[in-house]
Design a protein around this motif. Structure first.
Motif, PDB file in Angstrom:
ATOM      1  N   ILE A 159    -115.759  82.362 -27.660  1.00 24.97           N
ATOM      2  CA  ILE A 159    -114.897  81.486 -28.943  1.00 24.97           C
ATOM      3  C   ILE A 159    -114.733  82.471 -29.937  1.00 24.97           C
ATOM      4  N   ILE A 160    -113.275  82.029 -30.842  1.00 28.39           N
ATOM      5  CA  ILE A 160    -112.907  82.781 -31.501  1.00 28.39           C
ATOM      6  C   ILE A 160    -112.492  82.368 -32.877  1.00 28.39           C
ATOM      7  N   PRO A 161    -113.452  82.530 -33.469  1.00 27.03           N
ATOM      8  CA  PRO A 161    -112.694  81.747 -35.303  1.00 27.03           C
ATOM      9  C   PRO A 161    -111.582  81.968 -35.864  1.00 27.03           C
ATOM     10  N   PHE A 162    -111.566  80.854 -36.443  1.00 25.18           N
ATOM     11  CA  PHE A 162    -109.961  80.818 -37.396  1.00 25.18           C
ATOM     12  C   PHE A 162    -110.177  80.196 -38.631  1.00 25.18           C
ATOM     13  N   ARG A 200    -111.754  76.516 -41.479  1.00 16.22           N
ATOM     14  CA  ARG A 200    -112.663  76.515 -40.404  1.00 16.22           C
ATOM     15  C   ARG A 200    -112.272  75.853 -39.237  1.00 16.22           C
ATOM     16  N   GLY A 201    -111.660  76.980 -38.195  1.00 12.87           N
ATOM     17  CA  GLY A 201    -111.220  76.148 -36.850  1.00 12.87           C
ATOM     18  C   GLY A 201    -112.092  77.099 -35.364  1.00 12.87           C
ATOM     19  N   ALA A 202    -112.169  76.858 -34.579  1.00  7.11           N
ATOM     20  CA  ALA A 202    -112.493  77.851 -33.176  1.00  7.11           C
ATOM     21  C   ALA A 202    -111.333  77.739 -32.169  1.00  7.11           C
ATOM     22  N   VAL A 203    -111.601  78.736 -31.659  1.00  8.59           N
ATOM     23  CA  VAL A 203    -110.393  78.602 -29.692  1.00  8.59           C
ATOM     24  C   VAL A 203    -111.905  78.763 -28.906  1.00  8.59           C
ATOM     25  N   THR A 204    -112.407  77.823 -28.397  1.00  8.55           N
ATOM     26  CA  THR A 204    -113.242  78.083 -26.939  1.00  8.55           C
ATOM     27  C   THR A 204    -111.544  78.302 -25.586  1.00  8.55           C
ATOM     28  N   VAL A 205    -112.608  79.792 -25.058  1.00 11.34           N
ATOM     29  CA  VAL A 205    -112.037  80.152 -24.257  1.00 11.34           C
ATOM     30  C   VAL A 205    -112.406  79.892 -23.166  1.00 11.34           C
ATOM     31  N   THR A 206    -112.155  79.300 -21.919  1.00 15.03           N
ATOM     32  CA  THR A 206    -112.855  79.448 -20.952  1.00 15.03           C
ATOM     33  C   THR A 206    -111.761  79.797 -19.337  1.00 15.03           C
ATOM     34  N   VAL A 231    -108.747  73.841 -29.178  1.00 16.94           N
ATOM     35  CA  VAL A 231    -108.933  74.180 -29.912  1.00 16.94           C
ATOM     36  C   VAL A 231    -109.804  73.267 -31.242  1.00 16.94           C
ATOM     37  N   ASP A 232    -110.755  73.291 -31.526  1.00 20.47           N
ATOM     38  CA  ASP A 232    -111.541  72.541 -32.396  1.00 20.47           C
ATOM     39  C   ASP A 232    -111.216  73.137 -33.902  1.00 20.47           C
ATOM     40  N   TYR A 233    -110.592  71.668 -34.685  1.00 27.22           N
ATOM     41  CA  TYR A 233    -110.465  71.809 -35.849  1.00 27.22           C
ATOM     42  C   TYR A 233    -110.803  70.388 -36.622  1.00 27.22           C
ATOM     43  N   PRO A 234    -110.655  70.843 -37.940  1.00 26.36           N
ATOM     44  CA  PRO A 234    -111.170  69.204 -37.761  1.00 26.36           C
ATOM     45  C   PRO A 234    -110.178  68.774 -38.986  1.00 26.36           C
ATOM     46  N   GLY A 235    -109.296  69.445 -39.112  1.00 23.15           N
ATOM     47  CA  GLY A 235    -108.254  69.406 -39.927  1.00 23.15           C
ATOM     48  C   GLY A 235    -107.534  67.487 -39.060  1.00 23.15           C
ATOM     49  N   LYS A 236    -107.345  67.060 -39.991  1.00 25.17           N
ATOM     50  CA  LYS A 236    -106.221  65.407 -38.922  1.00 25.17           C
ATOM     51  C   LYS A 236    -104.913  65.571 -39.150  1.00 25.17           C
ATOM     52  N   GLY A 237    -104.069  64.491 -38.489  1.00 23.36           N
ATOM     53  CA  GLY A 237    -103.043  64.258 -38.564  1.00 23.36           C
ATOM     54  C   GLY A 237    -101.901  65.784 -38.017  1.00 23.36           C
ATOM     55  N   TYR A 238    -101.399  65.674 -39.396  1.00 19.06           N
ATOM     56  CA  TYR A 238    -100.345  67.019 -39.186  1.00 19.06           C
ATOM     57  C   TYR A 238    -101.175  68.567 -39.727  1.00 19.06           C
ATOM     58  N   ARG A 239    -101.491  67.983 -40.279  1.00 23.13           N
ATOM     59  CA  ARG A 239    -103.119  69.054 -40.349  1.00 23.13           C
ATOM     60  C   ARG A 239    -103.187  70.109 -39.771  1.00 23.13           C
ATOM     61  N   SER A 240    -103.527  69.363 -38.305  1.00 26.36           N
ATOM     62  CA  SER A 240    -103.872  70.048 -36.698  1.00 26.36           C
ATOM     63  C   SER A 240    -102.978  69.740 -35.986  1.00 26.36           C
ATOM     64  N   LEU A 241    -101.923  70.255 -36.516  1.00 30.79           N
ATOM     65  CA  LEU A 241    -100.501  70.428 -35.423  1.00 30.79           C
ATOM     66  C   LEU A 241    -100.483  71.408 -35.596  1.00 30.79           C
ATOM     67  N   PHE A 242    -100.939  72.307 -33.676  1.00 35.40           N
ATOM     68  CA  PHE A 242    -100.716  74.259 -33.375  1.00 35.40           C
ATOM     69  C   PHE A 242    -100.008  74.196 -32.831  1.00 35.40           C
ATOM     70  N   LEU A 245     -97.215  80.813 -37.870  1.00 30.00           N
ATOM     71  CA  LEU A 245     -97.844  81.674 -38.124  1.00 30.00           C
ATOM     72  C   LEU A 245     -98.839  81.774 -37.784  1.00 30.00           C
ATOM     73  N   PRO A 246     -99.950  83.385 -36.345  1.00 24.35           N
ATOM     74  CA  PRO A 246    -100.695  83.339 -35.908  1.00 24.35           C
ATOM     75  C   PRO A 246    -101.627  83.260 -36.274  1.00 24.35           C
ATOM     76  N   LEU A 247    -102.792  82.371 -35.791  1.00 22.66           N
ATOM     77  CA  LEU A 247    -104.380  82.725 -36.428  1.00 22.66           C
ATOM     78  C   LEU A 247    -105.599  82.897 -35.649  1.00 22.66           C
ATOM     79  N   ALA A 248    -104.888  82.915 -34.471  1.00 26.32           N
ATOM     80  CA  ALA A 248    -105.767  83.531 -33.421  1.00 26.32           C
ATOM     81  C   ALA A 248    -105.396  83.950 -32.276  1.00 26.32           C
ATOM     82  N   GLY A 249    -105.815  84.963 -31.311  1.00 25.04           N
ATOM     83  CA  GLY A 249    -105.031  85.663 -29.949  1.00 25.04           C
ATOM     84  C   GLY A 249    -106.212  85.677 -28.859  1.00 25.04           C
TER      85      GLY A 249
END
Length: 190
Positions: free
Chosen positions: A10-13, A19-25, A51-62, A137-141
């Motif tokens: 799990i990688i936070p960003f 706050r959000g997180a990426v869960t890599v399996t 990707v787990d991010y609580p933003g809605k709509g365009y705020r959660s475009l990645f 704009l990078p957030l996590a890698g």
């Protein structure tokens, strides 16, 4: 034969102070048909990054930018190349996947098991929609991959979080590959 199975990282960003997180399996493929692959993919890696991010709509475009260095790529493993989703490899955008909380999925394989080293650098990023130009704009890698040895054994690489140094090393290549896009340096905030 494959080694290593079932790794979860799990990688936070942080984006827009949220706050959000990426869960890599990372798993070995045990049922190629179940993931839409040829039987020869058995034992190769299968990577899913959700990707787990609580933003809605365009705020959660990645989007996901993925680069690969492989001993069978155009530089024989000396440099990274873009790894676009094959249906859109001619698209003039750096994203392999893009959408609302998009999941990166990749299951690289080869029909022939010959010695090989394959490494991916996968980056979650976003592009502001309120600007005239297109910026990434990078957030996590994270890094992941596999090796095939002379005995035809596949060994998965451990998933590792990447740093600003890793992203910044790709900037000249990204800028040359996508001249219509700007690529920001990575400013991690936790």
């Amino acid at each position: 034969m494959s080694e290593r199975q079932g790794e979860v990282v799990i990688i936070p960003f942080l984006r827009d102070d949220t706050r959000g997180a990426v869960t890599v399996t990372l798993d070995c493929v045990d049922d190629p048909a179940a993931i839409g692959k040829h039987p020869s993919a058995h034992g190769f890696p299968c990577c899913t990054a959700a990707v787990d991010y609580p933003g809605k709509g365009y705020r959660s475009l990645f989007g996901w930018v993925q680069l690969v260095r492989s001993t069978d790529n155009s530089s024989a493993g000396a440099a990274f190349d873009m790894d676009p989703f094959y249906l859109f490899e001619d698209a003039p955008a750096p994203y392999a996947f893009f959408g609302i909380n998009p999941t990166l999925f990749d299951a690289p394989s080869r029909a022939e098991r010959v010695p090989l080293t394959w490494t991916a650098h996968s980056y979650l990023a976003w592009t502001p929609m309120d600007e005239v130009g297109r910026r990434v704009l990078p957030l996590a890698g994270f890094s992941w991959g596999f090796d095939i040895d002379s005995g035809r054994r596949i060994t998965l690489h451990e998933v590792q979080a990447l740093t600003t140094v890793d992203w910044d090393a790709h900037l000249p290549y990204l800028g040359a590959s996508y001249p219509g896009w700007a690529f920001d340096t990575w400013q991690p905030r936790q």
